[in-house]
Write an enzyme that holds these catalytic residues in place. Structure first.
Site, mmCIF file in Angstrom:
data_model
loop_
_atom_site.group_PDB
_atom_site.id
_atom_site.type_symbol
_atom_site.label_atom_id
_atom_site.label_comp_id
_atom_site.label_asym_id
_atom_site.label_seq_id
_atom_site.Cartn_x
_atom_site.Cartn_y
_atom_site.Cartn_z
ATOM 1 N N ASP A 1 -32.295 5.869 -30.668
ATOM 2 C CA ASP A 1 -31.822 7.181 -31.111
ATOM 3 C C ASP A 1 -31.096 7.860 -29.936
ATOM 4 O O ASP A 1 -31.627 7.933 -28.829
ATOM 5 C CB ASP A 1 -33.062 7.999 -31.527
ATOM 6 C CG ASP A 1 -32.717 9.277 -32.273
ATOM 7 O OD1 ASP A 1 -31.637 9.332 -32.873
ATOM 8 O OD2 ASP A 1 -33.562 10.195 -32.270
ATOM 9 N N HIS A 2 -29.901 8.351 -30.183
ATOM 10 C CA HIS A 2 -29.123 9.085 -29.157
ATOM 11 C C HIS A 2 -28.952 8.318 -27.844
ATOM 12 O O HIS A 2 -29.237 8.863 -26.760
ATOM 13 C CB HIS A 2 -29.761 10.454 -28.863
ATOM 14 C CG HIS A 2 -29.702 11.388 -30.028
ATOM 15 N ND1 HIS A 2 -28.548 12.038 -30.402
ATOM 16 C CD2 HIS A 2 -30.652 11.761 -30.922
ATOM 17 C CE1 HIS A 2 -28.795 12.775 -31.477
ATOM 18 N NE2 HIS A 2 -30.051 12.609 -31.825
ATOM 19 N N GLU B 1 -21.280 8.888 -33.460
ATOM 20 C CA GLU B 1 -21.378 10.285 -33.916
ATOM 21 C C GLU B 1 -20.090 11.045 -33.642
ATOM 22 O O GLU B 1 -19.496 10.941 -32.569
ATOM 23 C CB GLU B 1 -22.554 11.007 -33.238
ATOM 24 C CG GLU B 1 -22.624 12.475 -33.647
ATOM 25 C CD GLU B 1 -23.965 13.162 -33.345
ATOM 26 O OE1 GLU B 1 -24.996 12.477 -33.295
ATOM 27 O OE2 GLU B 1 -23.956 14.386 -33.178
ATOM 28 N N HIS C 1 -31.165 19.897 -34.490
ATOM 29 C CA HIS C 1 -32.423 19.306 -34.012
ATOM 30 C C HIS C 1 -33.513 20.355 -33.787
ATOM 31 O O HIS C 1 -33.226 21.492 -33.453
ATOM 32 C CB HIS C 1 -32.180 18.554 -32.700
ATOM 33 C CG HIS C 1 -31.381 17.302 -32.882
ATOM 34 N ND1 HIS C 1 -30.064 17.205 -32.523
ATOM 35 C CD2 HIS C 1 -31.714 16.102 -33.412
ATOM 36 C CE1 HIS C 1 -29.621 15.995 -32.816
ATOM 37 N NE2 HIS C 1 -30.597 15.303 -33.352
ATOM 38 N N ASN D 1 -32.515 11.394 -40.491
ATOM 39 C CA ASN D 1 -33.392 11.392 -39.312
ATOM 40 C C ASN D 1 -34.431 12.513 -39.375
ATOM 41 O O ASN D 1 -34.072 13.683 -39.529
ATOM 42 C CB ASN D 1 -32.563 11.622 -38.042
ATOM 43 C CG ASN D 1 -31.763 10.409 -37.635
ATOM 44 O OD1 ASN D 1 -31.633 9.452 -38.392
ATOM 45 N ND2 ASN D 1 -31.238 10.450 -36.429
ATOM 46 N N ASP E 1 -37.914 13.851 -37.286
ATOM 47 C CA ASP E 1 -38.865 13.784 -36.178
ATOM 48 C C ASP E 1 -39.748 15.025 -36.155
ATOM 49 O O ASP E 1 -40.979 14.941 -36.206
ATOM 50 C CB ASP E 1 -38.093 13.643 -34.853
ATOM 51 C CG ASP E 1 -39.020 13.447 -33.667
ATOM 52 O OD1 ASP E 1 -40.238 13.305 -33.875
ATOM 53 O OD2 ASP E 1 -38.539 13.428 -32.518
#
Ligand code: G3H
Ligand code: 13P
Ligand code: ZN
Length: 321
Positions: A82-83, A134, A180, A266, A268
């Protein structure tokens, strides 16, 4: 069953009008909670690992725990970075057993983003690993991402075809108003419904539709898609926590996106929230407990129920193995 890439998962999800949940993992209880839920729902799943997760748990522990989860559940699971910040981090995960990576070049210029994404794609594809890129910048502050709302920007649909064709990415994360963390909107950006609950501004479905039109059949990814369930915020606040005005993306909007070109969603923060709420509750109700297994089991159960609900009611991926 071995690890799978996202290729086939996304092709089926696109055609079927559902999305695959990509849940962040940091320890054994989180991996077990997610994969037990996916097993109960017969759902494919993506387990994703951030730079912070690799620092906290160590790469090797996470890979081995995910291998154990596959042996335990026999599910199609993709293990995804991720990222990924640069080529080196992506390479280390590709060489270290991941089946998918994200190169997040969104903070760079368009040309620089294409350059570093292309480099990762060439290496990843030579090893049979899929790549997410992205375009556009999501707001939010986490270990790996730190974008102030004023620096965020929506994806420009007129750039997506060139980005995808010049980089060769397998999926594309876009910015349409998600962000986020657990504080996605300020209360003043929201309206209140009849129950007094804060309702955020709607996602930019017009941008998603335009991207879908320009990239027919191509899988789109939404980051920052926690919904921050208020029942868990209330439990946190009741048992000594402090999460004022935590607010997320309404689940109905994510369900709509999953029916469209969005194939990966996504999540989290919702897992962190649910787990923390039930651990706080457990410790408040049983002050004599000091065995971590007692309160971690409650955290894991909450997480399992949250993931089951997401799979069934938000992603639509139940029974899609
Ligand atoms: O998008 C970021 C994920 O929620 C991971 O967060 O960097 O704190 O592990 P983290
Ligand atoms: P949330 O903070 O909304 O859960 O988003 C997680 C995410 O996008 C991980 O990449
Ligand atoms: Zn993200």
């Amino acid at each position: 069953m071995a690890l799978v890439t996202t290729k086939e998962m996304f092709a089926k999800a696109y055609k079927g009008g559902y999305a695959i949940g990509a849940f962040n993992v940091n320890n054994m209880e989180i991996i077990q909670g997610i994969t037990e839920a996916a097993k109960e729902e017969s759902s494919p799943i993506i387990l994703q690992v951030s730079a912070g997760a690799r620092k906290y748990a160590k790469h090797i522990y996470l890979v081995k725990l995910v291998e154990a989860a596959i042996a335990d559940t026999d599910l199609p699971i993709a293990l995804h970075l991720d990222h990924g910040e640069n080529f080196e981090v992506c390479k280390s995960c590709i060489d270290g057993g991941f089946s998918s990576v994200m190169i997040d070049g969104s903070k760079h210029s368009f040309e620089e983003n294409i350059k570093i994404t292309r480099e990762v794609v060439e290496y990843a594809h030579s090893k049979g690993v899929t790549v997410e890129g992205e375009l556009g910048k999501l707001a939010g502050i986490e270990d790996a991402v730190n974008v102030r709302p004023e620096d965020s920007s929506y994806t420009r649909p007129e750039e997506v075809e060139e980005f995808v064709s010049r980089t060769g990415v397998d999926s594309l994360a876009i910015a349409i108003g998600t962000s986020h963390g657990a504080y996605k909107f300020k209360p003043e950006q929201c309206t209140r419904n009849e129950k007094g609950v804060l309702v955020p501004p709607p996602l930019r479905f017009d941008i998603l539709k335009e991207v879908e039109k320009r990239l027919p059949g191509f899988p789109i990814v939404l980051h920052g898609s926690s919904s921050v369930p208020q029942e868990y915020v209330e439990i946190v606040n009741k048992f000594g926590g402090k999460m004022p005005d935590a607010i997320g993306i309404p689940e109905e909007e994510l369900r709509e996106a999953a029916k469209m070109a969005v194939c990966k969603i996504n999540i989290d923060s919702d897992l962190r929230l649910g787990m923390t709420a039930m651990i706080r509750k457990h410790l408040a109700e049983y002050p004599e407990h000091f065995d971590p297994r007692q309160y971690l089991a409650d955290g894991r159960s909450a997480l399992r129920e949250i993931v089951r609900h997401k799979i069934r009611d938000v992603l639509g991926s139940s029974g899609k193995i």
